[in-house]
Design a protein around this motif. Structure first.
Motif, PDB file in Angstrom:
ATOM      1  N   ASP A 171      -6.993  30.858  22.708  1.00 63.89           N
ATOM      2  CA  ASP A 171      -8.031  30.365  23.619  1.00 63.89           C
ATOM      3  C   ASP A 171      -7.622  29.051  24.261  1.00 63.89           C
ATOM      4  N   LEU A 172      -6.846  28.264  23.508  1.00 59.82           N
ATOM      5  CA  LEU A 172      -6.389  26.971  24.025  1.00 59.82           C
ATOM      6  C   LEU A 172      -4.931  26.781  23.605  1.00 59.82           C
ATOM      7  N   LEU A 173      -4.143  26.126  24.463  1.00 53.50           N
ATOM      8  CA  LEU A 173      -2.717  25.940  24.169  1.00 53.50           C
ATOM      9  C   LEU A 173      -2.250  24.645  24.822  1.00 53.50           C
ATOM     10  N   SER A 174      -1.570  23.795  24.039  1.00 56.40           N
ATOM     11  CA  SER A 174      -1.107  22.495  24.560  1.00 56.40           C
ATOM     12  C   SER A 174       0.385  22.537  24.888  1.00 56.40           C
ATOM     13  N   VAL A 175       0.740  21.905  26.005  1.00 60.72           N
ATOM     14  CA  VAL A 175       2.153  21.765  26.379  1.00 60.72           C
ATOM     15  C   VAL A 175       2.409  20.345  26.888  1.00 60.72           C
ATOM     16  N   SER A 176       3.693  19.978  26.919  1.00 60.04           N
ATOM     17  CA  SER A 176       4.072  18.626  27.354  1.00 60.04           C
ATOM     18  C   SER A 176       5.356  18.713  28.170  1.00 60.04           C
ATOM     19  N   ALA A 177       5.394  18.020  29.324  1.00 57.71           N
ATOM     20  CA  ALA A 177       6.527  18.164  30.252  1.00 57.71           C
ATOM     21  C   ALA A 177       7.833  17.608  29.694  1.00 57.71           C
ATOM     22  N   HIS A 178       7.750  16.503  28.938  1.00 62.94           N
ATOM     23  CA  HIS A 178       9.015  15.833  28.581  1.00 62.94           C
ATOM     24  C   HIS A 178       9.818  16.568  27.521  1.00 62.94           C
ATOM     25  N   LYS A 179       9.245  17.625  26.944  1.00 60.82           N
ATOM     26  CA  LYS A 179      10.020  18.410  25.976  1.00 60.82           C
ATOM     27  C   LYS A 179      10.779  19.532  26.674  1.00 60.82           C
ATOM     28  N   LEU A 180      10.544  19.733  27.957  1.00 61.77           N
ATOM     29  CA  LEU A 180      11.263  20.800  28.660  1.00 61.77           C
ATOM     30  C   LEU A 180      11.943  20.280  29.925  1.00 61.77           C
ATOM     31  N   LEU A 187      34.425   8.227  26.049  1.00 57.81           N
ATOM     32  CA  LEU A 187      33.628   9.425  25.788  1.00 57.81           C
ATOM     33  C   LEU A 187      32.148   9.103  25.939  1.00 57.81           C
ATOM     34  N   SER A 188      31.415  10.022  26.552  1.00 58.56           N
ATOM     35  CA  SER A 188      29.984   9.761  26.692  1.00 58.56           C
ATOM     36  C   SER A 188      29.269  10.090  25.383  1.00 58.56           C
ATOM     37  N   ARG A 189      28.059   9.623  25.269  1.00 59.22           N
ATOM     38  CA  ARG A 189      27.296   9.859  24.038  1.00 59.22           C
ATOM     39  C   ARG A 189      26.851  11.311  23.953  1.00 59.22           C
ATOM     40  N   ILE A 190      26.656  11.747  22.728  1.00 58.51           N
ATOM     41  CA  ILE A 190      26.161  13.104  22.488  1.00 58.51           C
ATOM     42  C   ILE A 190      24.694  12.972  22.113  1.00 58.51           C
ATOM     43  N   TYR A 191      23.820  13.502  22.953  1.00 59.20           N
ATOM     44  CA  TYR A 191      22.384  13.413  22.690  1.00 59.20           C
ATOM     45  C   TYR A 191      21.905  14.744  22.117  1.00 59.20           C
ATOM     46  N   PHE A 192      21.695  14.773  20.822  1.00 63.67           N
ATOM     47  CA  PHE A 192      21.217  15.987  20.148  1.00 63.67           C
ATOM     48  C   PHE A 192      19.842  15.705  19.521  1.00 63.67           C
ATOM     49  N   ASP A 193      18.937  15.158  20.317  1.00 67.82           N
ATOM     50  CA  ASP A 193      17.605  14.829  19.812  1.00 67.82           C
ATOM     51  C   ASP A 193      16.537  15.319  20.797  1.00 67.82           C
ATOM     52  N   HIS A 194      16.716  16.555  21.251  1.00 63.80           N
ATOM     53  CA  HIS A 194      15.829  17.082  22.292  1.00 63.80           C
ATOM     54  C   HIS A 194      14.426  17.397  21.802  1.00 63.80           C
ATOM     55  N   SER A 195      14.217  17.429  20.468  1.00 65.73           N
ATOM     56  CA  SER A 195      12.843  17.609  19.988  1.00 65.73           C
ATOM     57  C   SER A 195      12.052  16.325  20.171  1.00 65.73           C
ATOM     58  N   ALA A 196      12.758  15.187  20.257  1.00 63.09           N
ATOM     59  CA  ALA A 196      12.067  13.911  20.510  1.00 63.09           C
ATOM     60  C   ALA A 196      11.703  13.823  21.986  1.00 63.09           C
ATOM     61  N   THR A 197      12.707  14.012  22.831  1.00 58.58           N
ATOM     62  CA  THR A 197      12.467  14.103  24.275  1.00 58.58           C
ATOM     63  C   THR A 197      13.720  14.649  24.929  1.00 58.58           C
ATOM     64  N   THR A 198      13.591  15.094  26.174  1.00 59.86           N
ATOM     65  CA  THR A 198      14.730  15.677  26.881  1.00 59.86           C
ATOM     66  C   THR A 198      15.042  14.861  28.123  1.00 59.86           C
ATOM     67  N   PRO A 199      16.301  14.868  28.551  1.00 67.01           N
ATOM     68  CA  PRO A 199      16.604  14.194  29.830  1.00 67.01           C
ATOM     69  C   PRO A 199      15.988  14.984  30.985  1.00 67.01           C
TER      70      PRO A 199
END
Ligand code: PLP
Length: 401
Positions: A194-203, A2-14
């Motif tokens: 006026d300003l908004l921050s985003v990060s690629a690895h969370k999406l 069985l493959s691993r279950i990754y349920f930690d997408h708030s840390a980072t996403t594949p």
């Protein structure tokens, strides 16, 4: 196996395979510097500008308002330090007690240079009240920074309402939307930010690339100096492959957002229902409905001091979830400051388990996760207290080897 279950997408996403495909040419043949005027340079410039438009579209912005950075952390630093420095005064930053370290540590730095910092309280659901913001706005404020979604408890803030109040006082409003982007609909004009921050690895994009939206006319000073890239606001040769990946990830997230957030919310609610039905000692932390679609923060009454053992058991059984982010690789065993500031005692704040789903999470994984979790919580009841994540790491290494 069985493959691993990754349920930690708030840390980072594949990385989404479609994103990888978009990035690959820029990691090999298309290697130009976007500042070069020859054909190779122009190809790189075109790729960066396409990505800028894609990231802008995700938040309802114009491409020229997007500044690419090396992370969400850097975007947060630029937003706060950049606006305070541009004001030419030590200034006053109003933020909240539940912000990510990228904001709180930047505020600590600014406070050390004479800036006044006010932290607004959160209620037990993790919401920041408009009343406390109104009170803070009675004094002279440079910028208000309130996160759109909390990384530990998943609570969504009423950004539109908070930003509107701030605007009425003629004060700048920044939101850290690193957790919210790609999961909830964001529109900079509707939100009045006026300003908004985003990060690629969370999406489902690459790590090491972020962006700051800066509304036209906002005075901002750079924090990195050099060749004048990104309109002089973020010098350094652009991370072209990373930026292309961010653009692709943003375009996919935007297209699939409504269906995907519905699907994730259903999966989240299914997990919560089954957890509370089978484990009466479990309860949800954070807002019951105003929360990120794929996010659950759980505490198990009586097991708070054994959360490290529980995580280790889950890890060994093939499940990756995390403790509330304070119980991380850098802060083993400390109660989560976010949960403490929401009025929970240290025992509860130490015992949080964060389950965060992503694009490739399935119902079958959720069912297997539930079986493993229920078994682990029940057998953990007889174990000795202690939040020891070094054990979790050792077990992870042993099971890989
Ligand atoms: N802000 C929030 C709310 C986050 O959750 C994170 C990452 O966990 C960051 C900022 C930092 O983003 P990055 O990892 O891109 O530096």
């Amino acid at each position: 196996m069985l493959s691993r279950i990754y349920f930690d997408h708030s840390a980072t996403t594949p990385l989404d395979p479609r994103v990888l495909e978009a990035m690959l040419p820029y990691m090999s043949g298309s290697f130009g510097n976007p500042s070069s005027l020859h054909r190779e340079g122009r190809a790189a410039r075109n790729a960066v500008e396409t990505a800028r438009a894609q990231v802008a579209a995700l938040i309802g912005a114009e491409p020229e308002t997007i500044i690419f950075t090396a992370s969400g952390t850097e975007a947060d630093n630029l937003a706060l330090i950049g606006t305070v420095h541009a004001s030419g005064k030590p200034g006053h930053v109003v933020t909240s007690v539940i912000e990510h370290a990228a904001i709180l540590e930047t505020c600590r730095f600014l406070a050390g240079t004479g800036t006044k910092v006010t932290q607004l309280p959160a209620n037990r659901d993790g919401l920041i009240g408009p009343d406390s913001l109104l009170r803070a706005l009675q004094s002279n404020v440079t910028i208000v920074s309130i996160m759109a979604a909390n990384n530990v408890v998943g609570t969504l803030q009423p950004i539109e309402e908070l930003a509107q109040l701030t605007k009425l006082h003629g004060v700048l409003f920044h939101t850290d939307a690193v957790q919210a982007a790609g999961k909830t609909r964001l529109d900079v004009d509707r939100l009045q930010v006026d300003l908004l921050s985003v990060s690629a690895h969370k999406l489902h994009g690459p790590k090491g690339v972020g962006a700051l939206y800066v509304r036209k006319g906002t005075a901002l000073a750079p924090v990195i100096f050099g060749g004048g890239q990104e309109r002089g606001l973020r010098s350094a040769t652009e991370n072209v492959a990373g930026i292309v990946g961010f653009g692709a990830a943003a375009a996919i997230a935007r297209k699939e957002l409504d269906a995907e957030s519905r699907r994730l919310a259903e999966l989240r609610d299914f997990i919560l229902r089954e957890v509370t039905r089978n484990l009466p000692q479990a309860s949800l932390v954070g807002h019951p409905t105003q929360r990120l679609p794929g996010h659950l923060s759980l505490v198990f009454r009586g097991q708070e001091r054994r959360v490290g053992k529980l995580l280790a058991a889950l890890d060994a059984a093939g499940v990756a979830v995390s403790a509330g982010s304070a119980c991380s690789a850098h802060h083993s065993g400390e109660p989560s400051s976010v949960v403490l500031s929401m009025g929970y005692d240290a025992e509860r704040a130490r015992g949080l388990i964060r389950v965060s789903l992503g694009r490739f999470s399935t119902r079958a994984e959720a069912e297997r996760f539930l079986e493993i979790l229920i078994r682990a919580v029940r057998s953990n009841e007889n174990l000795i207290p202690g939040c020891d994540l070094s054990e979790s790491r050792q077990i992870a290494e042993a099971s890989i080897a």
